[in-house]
Scaffold this active site. Structure first.
Site, PDB file in Angstrom:
ATOM      1  N   PRO A   1       1.066   8.845  -5.528  1.00  0.00           N
ATOM      2  CG  PRO A   1       2.828   8.136  -4.164  1.00  0.00           C
ATOM      3  CD  PRO A   1       1.358   7.938  -4.394  1.00  0.00           C
ATOM      4  CG  LEU A   2       5.088   6.552  -8.018  1.00  0.00           C
ATOM      5  CD1 LEU A   2       5.775   5.233  -8.327  1.00  0.00           C
ATOM      6  CD2 LEU A   2       6.103   7.683  -7.931  1.00  0.00           C
ATOM      7  CB  ALA A   3       0.498  10.311 -11.668  1.00  0.00           C
ATOM      8  N   GLY A   4      -0.501   6.844 -10.729  1.00  0.00           N
ATOM      9  CA  GLY A   4      -0.930   5.607 -11.357  1.00  0.00           C
ATOM     10  C   GLY A   4       0.079   5.021 -12.321  1.00  0.00           C
TER      11      GLY A   4
ATOM     12  CE1 TYR B   1      -8.431  -0.884  -2.515  1.00  0.00           C
ATOM     13  CE2 TYR B   1      -6.919  -0.941  -0.662  1.00  0.00           C
ATOM     14  CZ  TYR B   1      -7.616  -0.235  -1.614  1.00  0.00           C
ATOM     15  OH  TYR B   1      -7.488   1.142  -1.672  1.00  0.00           O
TER      16      TYR B   1
END
Length: 348
Positions: free
Chosen positions: A216-219, A64
């Protein structure tokens, strides 16, 4: 559910918060196609706010921002290191030299020293293989990680987006060679990415693996930034090329599902973020859900979602819109195995 409620990470007996702070966006090198980076000072403020709010787990990776994220985390944890379950990852290429990557003994023994130095710590709580390495024998990887445990440099080790066969193989190799088996696995999981419900999550429960669920927000598909109106082409705010290409039939179905889930959230008087986090936290195999805020406003939205409880009728409604085990797009599963990605491996 709330941040005051802790969950035990797999068979370790270690309690961690239901939300894990993901730091992929931290560091000046975190920009590019994923959006503007979060600078060091703001990143440290976000980390401190998260810890003060009850988050006890942080997930990062050496790749990262090419080490900047780990450096930021290390600075932020001065004086607070013992209060945090600290996870990082190896595998990604860390220089122009391709040998500075992968899951080999040669690279892992170098990579861990770099992570320890950047994180300003004497041990890593959970050291994870960021991706499978199809050029390295799994036994070499887990033997190396066992050695790091015995040296006290890491406490536990795990994997990320390993296939069901790879998860079982790693457990079998460890047990038959009298090694400590992997403790965790990191997987994408959301209302739009449910393929891991078929086998990965049941395998995790069978072997007592702690699971960190990311995306959790699907990208961004469940961030509320998509718009859909009847008779008009669907659009996305700040659309990213490729990943958010909605021209194909699979992506069109995915967009329609995202829109239906947004309408369900409105009906329940919840934000789509609340519904998404609440859903991910409901699965019994999930130890903690990784959130990746870019600013404190995003963080506060995530923190509030930890208190959301979804009833059985609501979960049934989600299942009706996106059946269990569904992945609309293959790449949503995380790493794509070579036999699928490269045509020469499946054709004569």
């Amino acid at each position: 559910m709330s941040l005051s409620e802790l969950r035990v990470f797999g068979r370790s007996g270690t309690p961690i918060s239901q939300l894990t702070l993901g730091t992929m966006n931290f560091g000046e090198g975190a920009g590019g196609p994923h959006g503007a980076p979060t600078g060091a000072d703001e990143s440290i403020r976000i980390i401190h706010t998260a810890l003060d709010s009850g988050i006890t787990a942080i997930d990062t990776a050496d790749v990262y921002s090419q080490g900047e994220s780990e450096q930021v985390v290390g600075r932020a944890l001065r004086g607070r290191r013992d209060d945090v379950f600290l996870a990082t990852k190896f595998h990604g290429q860390m220089s122009a030299n391709p040998a500075h990557s992968g899951n080999s003994r040669r690279w892992i023994t170098q990579a861990v020293e770099g992570s320890l130095r950047r994180l300003q710590t004497d041990r890593i709580d959970l050291y994870q293989a960021h991706r499978p390495d199809y050029n390295t024998d799994v036994l070499e990887t887990i033997t190396t990680l066992n050695d790091l445990i015995r040296q006290g440099k890491i406490l536990y080790y795990g994997t990320s987006v390993f296939t069901p066969a790879q998860l079982v193989e790693a457990q079998w190799l460890a047990n038959t060679n009298h090694l400590i088996p992997p403790l965790g696995n990191q997987v994408p999981y959301s209302m739009l990415v449910r393929g891991n419900e078929r086998d990965v999550l049941p395998i995790a429960q069978q072997y007592g693996l702690g699971v960190l669920a990311y995306g959790p927000l699907a990208g961004g598909w469940l961030s509320g930034s998509f718009t859909f109106e009847a008779g008009k082409a669907p659009t996305r705010v700040h659309s990213l090329p490729g990943r958010y290409d909605i021209s194909g039939p699979a992506s069109e179905r995915k967009l329609l599902a995202a829109d239906a889930l947004a309408r369900l959230a409105d009906k329940l008087e919840l934000s789509l973020v609340d519904l998404s986090i609440g859903f991910a936290l409901t699965h019994p195999a999930i130890s903690s859900v990784i959130i990746g805020p870019r600013n404190e406003e995003h963080l506060q939205a995530y923190l509030g979602a930890a208190d959301v409880r979804l009833s059985e009728p609501v979960l049934d409604a989600i299942d009706d819109l996106v059946p269990p085990g569904t992945n609309f797009v293959e790449r949503d599963a995380g790493a794509i195995v070579p036999s699928i990605e490269f045509a020469e491996l499946r054709r004569r």
